[in-house]
Design a protein around this motif. Structure first.
Motif, short mmCIF file in Angstrom:
data_model
loop_
_atom_site.label_atom_id
_atom_site.label_comp_id
_atom_site.label_asym_id
_atom_site.label_seq_id
_atom_site.Cartn_x
_atom_site.Cartn_y
_atom_site.Cartn_z
N LYS A 1 -50.17 -57.02 12.26
CA LYS A 1 -49.05 -56.34 11.59
C LYS A 1 -49.56 -55.19 10.73
CE LYS A 1 -45.13 -57.21 8.51
NZ LYS A 1 -44.41 -58.24 7.72
N GLU A 2 -50.58 -55.46 9.93
CA GLU A 2 -51.11 -54.43 9.03
C GLU A 2 -51.94 -53.41 9.78
OE1 GLU A 2 -50.27 -53.99 5.87
OE2 GLU A 2 -48.89 -55.69 6.21
N GLY A 3 -52.71 -53.90 10.77
CA GLY A 3 -53.63 -53.03 11.48
C GLY A 3 -52.97 -52.07 12.45
N THR A 4 -51.71 -52.33 12.82
CA THR A 4 -51.01 -51.44 13.77
C THR A 4 -49.86 -50.68 13.10
OG1 THR A 4 -49.51 -53.22 14.48
CG2 THR A 4 -51.55 -52.92 15.73
N LYS A 5 -49.73 -50.83 11.79
CA LYS A 5 -48.58 -50.21 11.10
C LYS A 5 -48.56 -48.69 11.30
CE LYS A 5 -46.09 -50.20 6.72
NZ LYS A 5 -45.68 -48.79 6.83
N GLU A 6 -49.71 -48.05 11.17
CA GLU A 6 -49.76 -46.59 11.33
C GLU A 6 -49.40 -46.19 12.76
OE1 GLU A 6 -52.97 -42.92 10.89
OE2 GLU A 6 -53.35 -44.83 9.88
N SER A 7 -49.94 -46.92 13.74
CA SER A 7 -49.63 -46.63 15.14
C SER A 7 -48.15 -46.83 15.42
CB SER A 7 -50.46 -47.52 16.06
OG SER A 7 -51.82 -47.19 15.99
N HIS A 8 -47.60 -47.89 14.84
CA HIS A 8 -46.17 -48.16 15.03
C HIS A 8 -45.32 -47.04 14.47
CE1 HIS A 8 -42.31 -49.88 13.50
NE2 HIS A 8 -42.24 -50.23 14.76
N ASP A 9 -45.69 -46.56 13.28
CA ASP A 9 -44.92 -45.46 12.66
C ASP A 9 -44.99 -44.21 13.53
OD1 ASP A 9 -44.27 -47.11 10.56
OD2 ASP A 9 -45.82 -46.33 9.21
N ARG A 10 -46.16 -43.92 14.09
CA ARG A 10 -46.29 -42.73 14.95
C ARG A 10 -45.45 -42.89 16.21
NH1 ARG A 10 -51.93 -42.92 13.80
NH2 ARG A 10 -52.33 -43.67 15.94
N ALA A 11 -45.46 -44.09 16.77
CA ALA A 11 -44.66 -44.32 17.98
C ALA A 11 -43.18 -44.14 17.70
CB ALA A 11 -44.94 -45.73 18.52
N GLU A 12 -42.74 -44.63 16.55
CA GLU A 12 -41.33 -44.50 16.19
C GLU A 12 -40.92 -43.06 16.01
OE1 GLU A 12 -40.30 -46.80 12.75
OE2 GLU A 12 -39.41 -48.38 13.97
N ASN A 13 -41.89 -42.21 15.67
CA ASN A 13 -41.57 -40.82 15.39
C ASN A 13 -41.85 -39.87 16.56
OD1 ASN A 13 -40.64 -40.40 12.43
ND2 ASN A 13 -42.31 -41.87 12.25
N THR A 14 -42.13 -40.43 17.72
CA THR A 14 -42.21 -39.56 18.90
C THR A 14 -40.81 -39.04 19.20
OG1 THR A 14 -41.91 -41.45 20.38
CG2 THR A 14 -44.18 -40.79 19.88
N GLN A 15 -40.74 -37.86 19.79
CA GLN A 15 -39.45 -37.23 20.05
C GLN A 15 -38.57 -38.09 20.95
OE1 GLN A 15 -38.64 -34.36 18.37
NE2 GLN A 15 -36.58 -34.90 19.05
N PHE A 16 -39.19 -38.72 21.94
CA PHE A 16 -38.42 -39.55 22.88
C PHE A 16 -37.73 -40.68 22.14
CE2 PHE A 16 -38.20 -43.37 25.55
CZ PHE A 16 -37.35 -42.91 26.55
N VAL A 17 -38.46 -41.37 21.27
CA VAL A 17 -37.88 -42.50 20.54
C VAL A 17 -36.81 -42.03 19.57
CG1 VAL A 17 -38.36 -44.41 18.94
CG2 VAL A 17 -39.95 -43.90 20.80
N LYS A 18 -37.07 -40.94 18.86
CA LYS A 18 -36.06 -40.44 17.91
C LYS A 18 -34.77 -40.04 18.62
CE LYS A 18 -38.71 -37.38 15.79
NZ LYS A 18 -39.14 -36.34 14.80
N ASP A 19 -34.91 -39.39 19.77
CA ASP A 19 -33.73 -39.01 20.55
C ASP A 19 -33.00 -40.24 21.06
OD1 ASP A 19 -34.18 -36.34 20.13
OD2 ASP A 19 -35.10 -35.97 22.09
#
Length: 311
Positions: free
Chosen positions: A36-54
């Motif tokens: 959970k802690e070790g992937t938090k940054e990767s998770h945040d980046r994935a959430e902020n990809t244009q595809f996911v935001k759209d």
């Protein structure tokens, strides 16, 4: 499509029919906490990809959603093949829940809905998805302890943020209320998602793993997020190429702005619009003096008629 970190799902009134759920104190060295802690940054980046935001905003074309479903099908086919291969391996066996979690058959139903009975002949694995698939196969065959990272990244996300995406897709794409096209998100054999996730984390924490192996699993989970992001970026590029396509099966149109070559009737080799282009034919006709005079007269008549009607 996107994976997400765990969040509460399911009501307390639901009953989960599994043998153990541990709600004891969580140690910072437990694998679930390290992930959970070790992937938090990767998770945040994935959430902020244009595809996911759209996607989250409901800006998802059906054709792009279909391609995302294809990517998921190949990904889960590889993942579940390797999970079946390692179902008796102690480094993974406690996390083997084929009845509750496996998604391949659900995705096959979705693809049949979108592409028809011959869907297998109509789909192909994209470049970014193939890289993800190759890594999953490598892990399953050579480093099965790292399979935990891929299972965690996908299934825990599907049971959490995936449930939000299900509702967005159903509404944005006007999919049937009978849930065709979104079977991927339906976990019929899990009666309470939150309790199941508690069980899954407890099973992960009980794996007999040393510190170095846990660190490698966290590193692999971050790789899994990167593979997902590469698929998202690939889909985003495809989505931009679909921008000129009309929705609901209509013809693409050229609005007269920007690059003339985007006009579907553009003559590829000539550098000019085809004589058959309806837009350019209309523009050319409207520039004729006689036609302009007729149009002006029609406008005057129309304005007079409107004024008479209002009075």
């Amino acid at each position: 499509m996107p994976s997400a970190l765990e969040s509460p799902e399911g009501g307390e009134e639901d009953i989960l029919h599994y043998e153990e759920i541990e709600d004891g104190a969580v140690s910072p060295m437990d694998l679930s906490e390290l992930l959970k802690e070790g992937t938090k940054e990767s998770h945040d980046r994935a959430e902020n990809t244009q595809f996911v935001k759209d996607f989250l905003k409901g800006r998802i074309k059906k054709e792009l959603f279909k391609l995302a479903t294809v990517a998921l099908y190949f990904t889960y086919s590889a993942l579940e093949e390797e999970m079946d291969r390692n179902k008796d391996n102690p480094v993974f066996a406690p996390l083997y829940f084929p009845v509750e979690l496996h998604r391949r058959e659900a995705l096959a139903k979705d693809l049949k809905y979108f592409y028809g009975e011959d869907w297998k002949e109509k789909i192909q694995c994209s470049e970014a998805t193939q890289q993800y698939v190759d890594r999953i196969h490598h892990v399953g065959q050579h480093e099965p302890e790292l399979l935990v990272a891929h299972a965690y990244t996908r299934y825990m996300g599907d049971l959490s943020g995936g449930q939000v995406l299900k509702k967005v897709a159903q509404r944005a794409l006007k999919l049937p209320s009978t849930e065709e096209g979104i079977q991927f998100y339906m976990f019929d054999n899990i009666t309470n998602a939150q309790k199941f996730k508690q069980l899954y984390r407890a099973r992960m924490n009980a794996l007999d793993l040393d510190k170095n192996t846990k660190e490698r699993i966290v590193e692999e989970a971050n790789k899994a997020f990167r593979f997902n992001m590469q698929v998202f970026d690939e889909l985003d590029k495809i989505g931009r190429s679909l921008a000129e396509e009309a929705q609901d099966g209509g013809f693409p149109v050229h609005d007269g702005k920007g690059d003339i070559r985007k006009c579907p009737y553009y003559a590829d080799g000539g550098g000019t619009a085809s004589p058959g282009c309806p837009f350019h034919a209309a523009v050319g006709l409207a520039r004729q003096p006689l036609v302009q005079l007729v149009l002006a007269a029609c406008m005057a008549v129309a304005a007079g008629a409107a004024a008479w009607y209002i009075l």
